[in-house]
Design a protein around this motif. Structure first.
Motif, short mmCIF file in Angstrom:
data_model
loop_
_atom_site.label_atom_id
_atom_site.label_comp_id
_atom_site.label_asym_id
_atom_site.label_seq_id
_atom_site.Cartn_x
_atom_site.Cartn_y
_atom_site.Cartn_z
N PRO A 47 0.82 -1.22 0.00
CA PRO A 47 0.00 0.00 0.00
C PRO A 47 0.85 1.26 0.00
N VAL A 84 -6.49 -4.94 5.44
CA VAL A 84 -5.55 -5.33 4.39
C VAL A 84 -5.64 -6.85 4.27
N THR A 95 -8.60 0.17 8.74
CA THR A 95 -8.34 -0.25 7.35
C THR A 95 -8.13 -1.76 7.37
N ILE A 153 -2.02 3.56 5.10
CA ILE A 153 -3.01 2.65 5.71
C ILE A 153 -3.60 3.19 7.00
N VAL A 189 -5.31 -0.62 11.70
CA VAL A 189 -5.18 -1.51 10.53
C VAL A 189 -5.42 -2.94 10.99
N VAL A 228 -6.69 -3.56 -0.20
CA VAL A 228 -6.87 -2.58 0.88
C VAL A 228 -8.31 -2.10 0.84
#
Ligand code: SAH
Length: 413
Positions: free
Chosen positions: A290, A331, A329, A297, A306, A394
């Motif tokens: 990312p 991932v 976020t 992020i 995250v 993401v």
């Protein structure tokens, strides 16, 4: 004219005259070399006091006298008085004792080289005639950098060339980063330069393997289009077996060894066989892909957390909640194959169909590609673009392409 000699000072009496910072540097180097150090000085600076308090050296609390040289193999004249230093060195000469004069290098019979230690080696640099400490330090720094950053074959020589080394080897789990060779850490590169054998995945900085000397064995255990991955138990067995032959085994992995890398299992397998194992952290693709694609992020005022998850089956409930309420976020690694299922899972759970999302393929490499779309269109766009692994997905407000286009808002501290 100066020449360099490797002195074994272990257990040898060494006299250090002086109690200031220069004497402290010399004394601590002598202590490290295993010498029996006596410091003669009416007072000691803090560093010397520390060494004295922990019993690393002896202290004679007065000015230095001629008799202090008795029995010494080497003397460092490092008092604040140049005349005292010169006299001490002259007296040392008469007794055939090597001496270093801290205030006038030319008047002593020895000089201290600038040293760099690396992988069980010591490199020393000294000027041949007129002392030139700045130049010496520059050369030493450069050599140190070369050893750290360039491909130098640093494998130890075999003691028994016909057989393997009799002592046990070791395993180094190396996080090689997301693929770009210059995102490998210096420590990872050093480990590679010491390897007798490299057990490697397909992902990660595999291009660096081409620089290895021919005699370094490379064992590929990763998945690739034309061959199946080696099962984990088999990889563990290879690591143990190679180390038991006395070799330095580098297990080169993509990203970080402990982020979906099964590094923990490899460490356990080695420990179970009493094999020393070291772990070298790596730049994980979960964060690096990312970042390389320009997606922060976390972003102040947007999202403050995250969650990194795998996409082998349904997304975890924590990941679903994070997307639905925008609290973190998400991932997703190894998530390309099941992307359509994950999109559906999130939408069914109530996620905003317009939640920004992005896929970063082969992040940090020359083939990096970013595909962005709102969540509800992500699977369709990915199929249309022919997205393939390795890629990270993401999901969250930070994937909005407009995010970094706006001027940052003033946020109260
Ligand atoms: N230990 C690794 C992850 C291993 S799992 C790490 O810390 O990065 C393998 C997954 O990592 C891939 O399926 C993909 O999701 C991700 N990955 C690895 N390298 C990548 C790269 N250069 N770009 C995007 N994703 C990558």
């Amino acid at each position: 004219m100066t020449t360099l000699l490797g002195l074994d000072l272990n257990g040898k009496p060494v006299l250090v005259a002086g109690g200031g910072p220069v004497a402290a540097r010399r004394a601590s180097a002598m202590v490290e070399a295993g010498a029996r150090v006596t410091v003669v000085s009416p007072a000691l600076c803090e560093d010397l006091l520390d060494l004295w308090v922990d019993g690393s050296l002896e202290w004679v609390e007065r000015r230095v006298q001629q008799g202090d040289l008795e029995g010494a193999w080497l003397v460092h004249a490092a008092t604040s008085d140049p005349a005292t230093n010169a006299t001490l060195c002259a007296q040392a000469d008469e007794r055939r004792i090597w001496s270093v004069n801290a205030s006038d290098v030319t008047s002593g019979s020895a000089r201290t080289p600038a040293l760099a230690r690396h992988a069980g080696l010591v490199v020393g640099v000294a000027s041949v005639d007129t002392p030139d400490p700045q130049r010496v330090a520059r050369v030493r720094d450069r050599l140190e950098l070369t050893l750290l950053c360039e491909a130098v074959d640093l494998r130890a020589a075999r003691r028994h060339p016909a057989t393997e080394r009799p002592d046990r080897g070791r395993v180094v789990l190396v996080g090689g980063g997301p693929g770009a060779p210059d995102l490998m850490t210096i420590r990872a590169r050093r480990a590679l330069s010491e390897a007798d054998v490299v057990v490697t995945d397909r992902l990660g900085p595999t291009s660096t393997l081409a620089d290895l000397p021919d005699v370094v064995e490379v064992i590929h255990v990763g998945k690739s289009p034309d061959h199946h991955p080696v099962p984990q138990e088999e990889i563990n067995r290879i690591l143990v077996d190679q180390a038991e032959r006395g070799r330095t085994v580098v297990r080169l992995k993509g990203g970080d060894p402990f982020v979906f890398g099964r590094g923990g299992e490899e460490v356990s397998a080695c420990r179970a066989h009493g094999i020393p194992v070291e772990v070298i952290p790596g730049v994980t693709s979960a964060l690096a892909a990312p970042a390389s694609a320009g997606i922060p992020i976390t972003h102040r005022g947007v999202v403050g957390g995250v969650l990194v998850v795998h996409g082998h089956d349904d997304l975890s409930s924590a990941a679903v909640h994070a997307v639905v309420d925008g609290s973190a976020t998400v991932v997703v690694l190894m998530g390309v194959a099941l992307l359509p299922d994950h999109v559906e899972q999130l939408l069914v759970a109530g996620a905003d169909p317009l939640t920004p999302a992005a896929i970063v393929e082969r992040g940090t490499t020359p083939h990096e590609r970013v595909t962005r779309a709102p969540l509800c269109r992500m699977a369709v766009e990915a199929r249309a673009a022919g997205v393939s692994a390795p890629a990270v997905i993401v999901i969250g407000a930070v994937a909005d392409p407009a995010l970094l286009e706006e001027a940052p808002e003033a946020v109260e501290e």
